[in-house]
Design a protein around this motif. Sequence first.
Motif, PDB file in Angstrom:
ATOM      1  N   THR A  65      -2.568 -21.789  22.133  1.00  0.00           N
ATOM      2  CA  THR A  65      -2.303 -23.168  22.554  1.00  0.00           C
ATOM      3  C   THR A  65      -3.588 -23.785  23.078  1.00  0.00           C
ATOM      4  O   THR A  65      -4.457 -23.071  23.585  1.00  0.00           O
ATOM      5  CB  THR A  65      -1.220 -23.224  23.653  1.00  0.00           C
ATOM      6  N   LEU A  66      -3.692 -25.089  22.959  1.00  0.00           N
ATOM      7  CA  LEU A  66      -4.811 -25.813  23.555  1.00  0.00           C
ATOM      8  C   LEU A  66      -4.344 -26.653  24.734  1.00  0.00           C
ATOM      9  O   LEU A  66      -5.100 -27.470  25.259  1.00  0.00           O
ATOM     10  CB  LEU A  66      -5.491 -26.702  22.510  1.00  0.00           C
ATOM     11  N   ALA A  67      -3.087 -26.433  25.162  1.00  0.00           N
ATOM     12  CA  ALA A  67      -2.543 -27.225  26.265  1.00  0.00           C
ATOM     13  C   ALA A  67      -3.099 -26.780  27.609  1.00  0.00           C
ATOM     14  O   ALA A  67      -3.159 -27.573  28.546  1.00  0.00           O
ATOM     15  CB  ALA A  67      -1.016 -27.128  26.279  1.00  0.00           C
ATOM     16  N   SER A  68      -3.518 -25.511  27.716  1.00  0.00           N
ATOM     17  CA  SER A  68      -4.043 -25.037  28.999  1.00  0.00           C
ATOM     18  C   SER A  68      -5.493 -25.464  29.169  1.00  0.00           C
ATOM     19  O   SER A  68      -6.255 -25.567  28.192  1.00  0.00           O
ATOM     20  CB  SER A  68      -3.937 -23.516  29.100  1.00  0.00           C
ATOM     21  N   VAL A  69      -5.883 -25.711  30.405  1.00  0.00           N
ATOM     22  CA  VAL A  69      -7.240 -26.177  30.692  1.00  0.00           C
ATOM     23  C   VAL A  69      -8.271 -25.136  30.283  1.00  0.00           C
ATOM     24  O   VAL A  69      -9.302 -25.454  29.693  1.00  0.00           O
ATOM     25  CB  VAL A  69      -7.386 -26.517  32.190  1.00  0.00           C
ATOM     26  N   GLY A  70      -7.980 -23.843  30.563  1.00  0.00           N
ATOM     27  CA  GLY A  70      -8.934 -22.794  30.220  1.00  0.00           C
ATOM     28  C   GLY A  70      -9.201 -22.730  28.730  1.00  0.00           C
ATOM     29  O   GLY A  70     -10.360 -22.616  28.296  1.00  0.00           O
ATOM     30  N   ASN A  71      -8.152 -22.812  27.911  1.00  0.00           N
ATOM     31  CA  ASN A  71      -8.340 -22.769  26.461  1.00  0.00           C
ATOM     32  C   ASN A  71      -9.094 -23.985  25.953  1.00  0.00           C
ATOM     33  O   ASN A  71      -9.929 -23.882  25.044  1.00  0.00           O
ATOM     34  CB  ASN A  71      -6.985 -22.651  25.753  1.00  0.00           C
ATOM     35  N   SER A  72      -8.813 -25.147  26.523  1.00  0.00           N
ATOM     36  CA  SER A  72      -9.537 -26.357  26.121  1.00  0.00           C
ATOM     37  C   SER A  72     -11.015 -26.259  26.477  1.00  0.00           C
ATOM     38  O   SER A  72     -11.894 -26.648  25.693  1.00  0.00           O
ATOM     39  CB  SER A  72      -8.915 -27.588  26.785  1.00  0.00           C
ATOM     40  N   ARG A  73     -11.301 -25.731  27.671  1.00  0.00           N
ATOM     41  CA  ARG A  73     -12.693 -25.540  28.072  1.00  0.00           C
ATOM     42  C   ARG A  73     -13.401 -24.553  27.141  1.00  0.00           C
ATOM     43  O   ARG A  73     -14.559 -24.735  26.772  1.00  0.00           O
ATOM     44  CB  ARG A  73     -12.763 -25.036  29.517  1.00  0.00           C
ATOM     45  N   MET A  74     -12.704 -23.485  26.760  1.00  0.00           N
ATOM     46  CA  MET A  74     -13.297 -22.516  25.858  1.00  0.00           C
ATOM     47  C   MET A  74     -13.524 -23.101  24.470  1.00  0.00           C
ATOM     48  O   MET A  74     -14.543 -22.805  23.819  1.00  0.00           O
ATOM     49  CB  MET A  74     -12.404 -21.275  25.765  1.00  0.00           C
ATOM     50  N   LEU A  75     -12.597 -23.927  23.980  1.00  0.00           N
ATOM     51  CA  LEU A  75     -12.795 -24.593  22.693  1.00  0.00           C
ATOM     52  C   LEU A  75     -14.074 -25.413  22.713  1.00  0.00           C
ATOM     53  O   LEU A  75     -14.897 -25.339  21.785  1.00  0.00           O
ATOM     54  CB  LEU A  75     -11.595 -25.477  22.365  1.00  0.00           C
ATOM     55  N   GLN A  76     -14.272 -26.190  23.771  1.00  0.00           N
ATOM     56  CA  GLN A  76     -15.471 -27.011  23.869  1.00  0.00           C
ATOM     57  C   GLN A  76     -16.727 -26.147  23.913  1.00  0.00           C
ATOM     58  O   GLN A  76     -17.724 -26.425  23.228  1.00  0.00           O
ATOM     59  CB  GLN A  76     -15.404 -27.890  25.124  1.00  0.00           C
ATOM     60  N   ALA A  77     -16.683 -25.077  24.700  1.00  0.00           N
ATOM     61  CA  ALA A  77     -17.852 -24.203  24.838  1.00  0.00           C
ATOM     62  C   ALA A  77     -18.194 -23.527  23.514  1.00  0.00           C
ATOM     63  O   ALA A  77     -19.378 -23.431  23.138  1.00  0.00           O
ATOM     64  CB  ALA A  77     -17.588 -23.156  25.922  1.00  0.00           C
ATOM     65  N   ILE A  78     -17.179 -23.046  22.794  1.00  0.00           N
ATOM     66  CA  ILE A  78     -17.423 -22.379  21.513  1.00  0.00           C
ATOM     67  C   ILE A  78     -17.917 -23.382  20.476  1.00  0.00           C
ATOM     68  O   ILE A  78     -18.832 -23.086  19.692  1.00  0.00           O
ATOM     69  CB  ILE A  78     -16.146 -21.661  21.044  1.00  0.00           C
ATOM     70  N   ALA A  79     -17.338 -24.576  20.460  1.00  0.00           N
ATOM     71  CA  ALA A  79     -17.785 -25.605  19.516  1.00  0.00           C
ATOM     72  C   ALA A  79     -19.247 -25.963  19.764  1.00  0.00           C
ATOM     73  O   ALA A  79     -20.044 -26.107  18.814  1.00  0.00           O
ATOM     74  CB  ALA A  79     -16.908 -26.848  19.646  1.00  0.00           C
TER      75      ALA A  79
END
Length: 319
Positions: A65-79
């Motif tokens: 899921t991308l609903a959690s803040v941690g996963n969203s932050r990780m998506l941005q960092a990996i991108a």
Amino acid sequence: MADVAAAAGVSGQTVSRVVNESPRVDPETRRRVEQAMTDLGYRPHRAARALRTGRTQAIGLVVSTLASVGNSRMLQAIADAAATRGYTLTVVTSAAGDDIADAFERLHDQGVDGAIVLNEATARARGASVPAGLAVVVVDSPADSRFSVVQTDHAGGARAATAHLLELGHPTVHHLAGPAGSFAADERARGWREALHAAGAPEPEVLRGEWTAASGYAAAAGLDPAATALFSANDQMALGALRALADAGRDVPGAVSVVGFDDVADAADYRPPLTTVRQDFDALGAAAVTALVAAIDGEGSSVETLPATLVVRASTARR
């Protein structure tokens, strides 16, 4: 490429080395080639390069899921880390109950060179079939000989948070844990438990949420009225706990001290500003991409653990 070589006064092989970021080009030659590329509007042809090298310069990300803040932050960092290395990123969601092998197949069909599996999805990756030739790195997982692992020291951060509260004179620390089966949640609970045992403090019954502020509010509504310290497994649940405590007329930090985990961007603006454990999401994302590129290059599996740091603010006080 021939036009660039002629304009820069070098061979086509030298232009190829510059395009592929080879270290075997001296700085002045590299500067001339890059200037010629700019002047001529040259862009590498990804499809042609993929046919020649067998690589697409594309990686995948599998996330529940991308609903959690941690996963969203990780998506941005990996991108960001992927873009810095010249890779494009394809994101595939694989919700709990889905066969994660399907996500791997979808990415493989799109021709990615490798995939990063994030947080809650990693537990399902351990037993999944992976297409031949697809390099995989998992973030937050026990060691697995098939994959490289990149993780935060969740247990160490939780021990620091719990020890901080005990050092302030609280007789014990209650814990608002993340979802059952989450590696990060389990590791943070382990660190909390170890700190209590090391101090000889009693271990209260665990409260449990789902990483969201709403679940933190609901769980904290059942907090023992005698509790004076609460360690929340993430900042979002801590936010809900702060509201629940306020609704119950319990001052923070006067009656209850609260510590979170993650140090999200808004944590310093909670009321009161939240004491929390900082994860370096940018470093974690960069480490995951670095490990994946190494795996794509044929290097063996590895495990890298990044430190977590306690950040003390106004939500904790001496008892």
